[in-house]
Design a protein around this motif. Structure first.
Motif, PDB file in Angstrom:
ATOM      1  N   HIS A 111       0.823  -1.225   0.000  1.00 20.54           N
ATOM      2  CA  HIS A 111       0.000   0.000   0.000  1.00 20.54           C
ATOM      3  C   HIS A 111       0.855   1.273   0.000  1.00 20.54           C
ATOM      4  O   HIS A 111       0.514   2.273  -0.650  1.00 20.54           O
ATOM      5  N   GLY A 176      -0.658  11.963   9.616  1.00 23.00           N
ATOM      6  CA  GLY A 176      -2.125  11.971   9.527  1.00 23.00           C
ATOM      7  C   GLY A 176      -2.774  11.714  10.879  1.00 23.00           C
ATOM      8  O   GLY A 176      -3.811  12.306  11.209  1.00 23.00           O
ATOM      9  N   PHE A 179      -2.747  14.877  12.720  1.00 20.93           N
ATOM     10  CA  PHE A 179      -3.853  15.736  12.269  1.00 20.93           C
ATOM     11  C   PHE A 179      -5.165  15.282  12.910  1.00 20.93           C
ATOM     12  O   PHE A 179      -5.954  16.100  13.390  1.00 20.93           O
ATOM     13  N   ASP A 180      -5.396  13.965  12.926  1.00 18.00           N
ATOM     14  CA  ASP A 180      -6.665  13.452  13.456  1.00 18.00           C
ATOM     15  C   ASP A 180      -6.783  13.715  14.959  1.00 18.00           C
ATOM     16  O   ASP A 180      -7.848  14.092  15.456  1.00 18.00           O
ATOM     17  N   GLY A 192      -9.453  14.362  10.538  1.00 22.43           N
ATOM     18  CA  GLY A 192      -8.946  15.631  11.020  1.00 22.43           C
ATOM     19  C   GLY A 192      -8.237  16.479   9.975  1.00 22.43           C
ATOM     20  O   GLY A 192      -8.293  17.717  10.045  1.00 22.43           O
ATOM     21  N   GLY A 193      -7.546  15.832   9.019  1.00 26.56           N
ATOM     22  CA  GLY A 193      -6.732  16.588   8.063  1.00 26.56           C
ATOM     23  C   GLY A 193      -7.529  17.634   7.303  1.00 26.56           C
ATOM     24  O   GLY A 193      -7.212  18.837   7.355  1.00 26.56           O
ATOM     25  N   GLN A 197      -7.314  21.737   7.732  1.00 27.82           N
ATOM     26  CA  GLN A 197      -6.972  22.587   6.582  1.00 27.82           C
ATOM     27  C   GLN A 197      -8.033  23.670   6.380  1.00 27.82           C
ATOM     28  O   GLN A 197      -7.715  24.841   6.152  1.00 27.82           O
ATOM     29  N   GLY A 286      -0.110   9.811  -0.101  1.00 28.86           N
ATOM     30  CA  GLY A 286      -0.732   9.585   1.207  1.00 28.86           C
ATOM     31  C   GLY A 286      -1.653  10.753   1.522  1.00 28.86           C
ATOM     32  O   GLY A 286      -1.461  11.869   1.006  1.00 28.86           O
ATOM     33  N   GLY A 287      -2.640  10.512   2.384  1.00 30.69           N
ATOM     34  CA  GLY A 287      -3.683  11.500   2.649  1.00 30.69           C
ATOM     35  C   GLY A 287      -3.153  12.877   3.001  1.00 30.69           C
ATOM     36  O   GLY A 287      -3.695  13.893   2.535  1.00 30.69           O
ATOM     37  N   ALA A 290      -2.354  15.595   0.476  1.00 35.20           N
ATOM     38  CA  ALA A 290      -3.433  16.428  -0.083  1.00 35.20           C
ATOM     39  C   ALA A 290      -3.406  17.826   0.535  1.00 35.20           C
ATOM     40  O   ALA A 290      -4.046  18.743   0.033  1.00 35.20           O
ATOM     41  N   ASN A 291      -2.666  17.992   1.613  1.00 40.36           N
ATOM     42  CA  ASN A 291      -2.687  19.253   2.365  1.00 40.36           C
ATOM     43  C   ASN A 291      -2.035  20.397   1.578  1.00 40.36           C
ATOM     44  O   ASN A 291      -0.865  20.318   1.184  1.00 40.36           O
TER      45      ASN A 291
HETATM   46  O1  KG4 Z   1      -3.595   7.727   2.892  1.00 46.53           O
HETATM   47  P1  KG4 Z   1      -4.862   7.821   3.653  1.00 46.53           P
HETATM   48  O2  KG4 Z   1      -6.124   8.116   2.887  1.00 46.53           O
HETATM   49  O3  KG4 Z   1      -5.133   6.531   4.489  1.00 46.53           O
HETATM   50  C1  KG4 Z   1      -4.100   5.835   5.132  1.00 46.53           C
HETATM   51  O4  KG4 Z   1      -3.424   5.053   4.434  1.00 46.53           O
HETATM   52  O5  KG4 Z   1      -3.921   6.096   6.324  1.00 46.53           O
HETATM   53  O6  KG4 Z   1      -4.613   8.959   4.754  1.00 46.53           O
HETATM   54  C2  KG4 Z   1      -5.584   9.318   5.676  1.00 46.53           C
HETATM   55  C3  KG4 Z   1      -5.028  10.453   6.514  1.00 46.53           C
HETATM   56  C4  KG4 Z   1      -5.947  10.865   7.654  1.00 46.53           C
HETATM   57  O7  KG4 Z   1      -5.182  10.931   8.832  1.00 46.53           O
HETATM   58  C5  KG4 Z   1      -6.432  12.247   7.228  1.00 46.53           C
HETATM   59  O8  KG4 Z   1      -6.716  13.111   8.322  1.00 46.53           O
HETATM   60  C6  KG4 Z   1      -5.259  12.743   6.412  1.00 46.53           C
HETATM   61  O9  KG4 Z   1      -4.802  11.616   5.716  1.00 46.53           O
HETATM   62  N1  KG4 Z   1      -5.647  13.787   5.459  1.00 46.53           N
HETATM   63  C7  KG4 Z   1      -5.160  15.041   5.484  1.00 46.53           C
HETATM   64  C8  KG4 Z   1      -5.826  15.754   4.448  1.00 46.53           C
HETATM   65  N2  KG4 Z   1      -6.683  14.895   3.830  1.00 46.53           N
HETATM   66  C9  KG4 Z   1      -6.555  13.684   4.451  1.00 46.53           C
HETATM   67  N3  KG4 Z   1      -4.244  15.612   6.281  1.00 46.53           N
HETATM   68  C10 KG4 Z   1      -3.979  16.921   6.080  1.00 46.53           C
HETATM   69  N4  KG4 Z   1      -4.590  17.672   5.149  1.00 46.53           N
HETATM   70  C11 KG4 Z   1      -5.501  17.148   4.283  1.00 46.53           C
HETATM   71  N5  KG4 Z   1      -6.088  17.898   3.362  1.00 46.53           N
END
Ligand code: KG4
Ligand code: ZN
Length: 370
Positions: A111, A176, A179-180, A192-193, A197, A286-287, A290-291
């Motif tokens: 992953h 992440g 952030f959460d 939380g992310g 934001q 990774g999530g 996106a920030n």
């Molecule tokens: O990669 P992902 O979708 O799932 C995992 O593999 O964990 O990442 C999810 C994480 C969460 O902690 C979420 O809060 C964070 O990515 N996330 C962000 C944003 N969008 C998602 N963190 C900061 N800013 C964002 N815009």
């Protein structure tokens, strides 16, 4: 080569069809965010049960959107780790069933490597708008990968396709996760992310929060920052929330300080590592990738091109799994029926931890991409 990619490692049930490791023919995902929101985090049993309900319709929709039937697909790829065991197992068994029924190769995918390969994806192009060059053509190897998700924060060098070498990681919380947890303290909800934001966009600048530089290493640490947020949230009447809720201005300012601290450390260390290791470009995934503050900070600090997938491809999706699988398949790898879930897989490891699980299906040097 047309690959069906299946992803169910955490709280998104996703499937996609990708041509030649790059062109997205379909990309379908259902998010469980609403299901877990009331608990402020992922409940593994609920996640697993929801994957069971969603996996068949999601895979059907991915094939239908691509206007393909299963026999027209060349391989079935699936995340085998890392992730939640009960979630991974749903996608893995779906993939095994499809591979067995169709006689197509099954390929387990790491992953975290998938998150890096999101940078290779693009939407189908018209003749007047050719496909963007892939990162290795745009910049060349080695590429530095920053993978920042809910469970992982890794800096890895990609020396050639599939050859990941981890040079740094978080010592405690993933970015992440930070952030959460910070969002929960600020009463901003889950995930939380995106909530931080959004709040930070209206935040005034305030005293900076501390940064853990972990000097002498390429590692990260975010647990001290989380504690600093807790102290500031208490001092400013944000946590525990007063009757009528905290002052939105104070929350926004704290969200901004937190986001700035995370973005500063991630961007500064990644840009420095690129110089130190002679990386020709940086790919992020990774999530947390996106920030917008992180993307801006990295673009400001980096001396080499930064390839940032669109935000929707930074969070978990099936297309990134199909994109990574293409390179495994090109190397002649496929997984055996004993492919199992690997919840603790690291970015460097092959998805089937035992080499015996991977067998060559073509002679070395032959090309099955035709
Ligand atoms: O990669 P992902 O979708 O799932 C995992 O593999 O964990 O990442 C999810 C994480 C969460 O902690 C979420 O809060 C964070 O990515 N996330 C962000 C944003 N969008 C998602 N963190 C900061 N800013 C964002 N815009
Ligand atoms: Zn992920």
């Amino acid at each position: 080569m047309i690959v069906l990619g299946i992803e169910s490692s955490c709280d998104d049930t996703a499937a996609a069809v990708v041509a030649n490791g790059r062109e997205i023919r379909s990309n379908v995902a259902t998010s469980q965010a609403e299901l877990h929101a009331r608990y402020g985090g992922i409940v593994p049993e609920l996640a697993s049960r929801s994957h069971v309900q969603q996996i068949v319709p999601v895979v059907r929709a991915a094939l239908a959107d691509a206007d393909l039937t299963l026999p027209e697909v060349d391989a079935i790829a699936v995340t085998s780790g890392p992730g939640l065991a009960g979630s991974l197992i749903v996608g893995l068994n779906m993939a095994k069933g499809l591979a067995a029924a169709s006689g197509k190769p099954l390929i387990g995918v790491n992953h975290l490597q998938g998150h890096a390969y999101a940078a290779w994806l693009h939407q189908p192009q018209t003749d007047s708008q050719p496909a963007p060059p892939p990162p290795e053509e745009l910049c060349g190897f080695p590429l530095l990968c920053l993978v920042v998700s809910g469970g992982h924060t890794d800096l890895a060098l990609l020396r050639a396709h599939g050859e990941f070498e981890r040079i740094g990681r978080t010592r405690d919380d993933a970015a992440g996760e930070a952030f959460d947890k910070a969002a929960r303290l600020m009463g901003l909800g889950y995930p939380g992310g995106p909530a931080i934001q959004e709040a930070a966009a209206h935040g005034a600048t305030s005293d900076p929060l501390p940064r853990a530089w972990m000097r002498g290493t390429w590692d990260f640490s975010f647990s001290g920052l989380k504690t600093a947020v807790l102290h500031r949230a208490r001092a400013e009447g944000i946590h525990p929330p007063p009757d009528g809720g905290p002052d939105p201005g104070a929350v926004a300012a704290l969200a901004r300080s937190f986001q700035d601290a995370v973005a500063d450390v991630l961007a500064t260390k990644t840009a420095r590592a690129a110089v130190e290791f002679g990386a020709r470009g940086i790919v992020i995934g990774g999530g947390v990738a996106a920030n917008s503050a992180l993307r801006e900070a990295l673009n400001d600090r980096s001396g080499v091109p930064v390839i940032s997938p669109p935000p929707a491809l930074c969070t978990d999706n099936g297309a990134m799994i199909a994109a990574a699988a293409y390179h495994y398949l090109k190397r002649g790898e496929r997984s055996g029926w004993d492919l199992d879930v690997k919840p603790g897989l690291t970015i460097e490891e092959a998805p089937s931890a035992s080499a015996a699980l991977v067998t060559r299906i073509t002679a070395p040097g032959s090309d099955i991409s035709a």
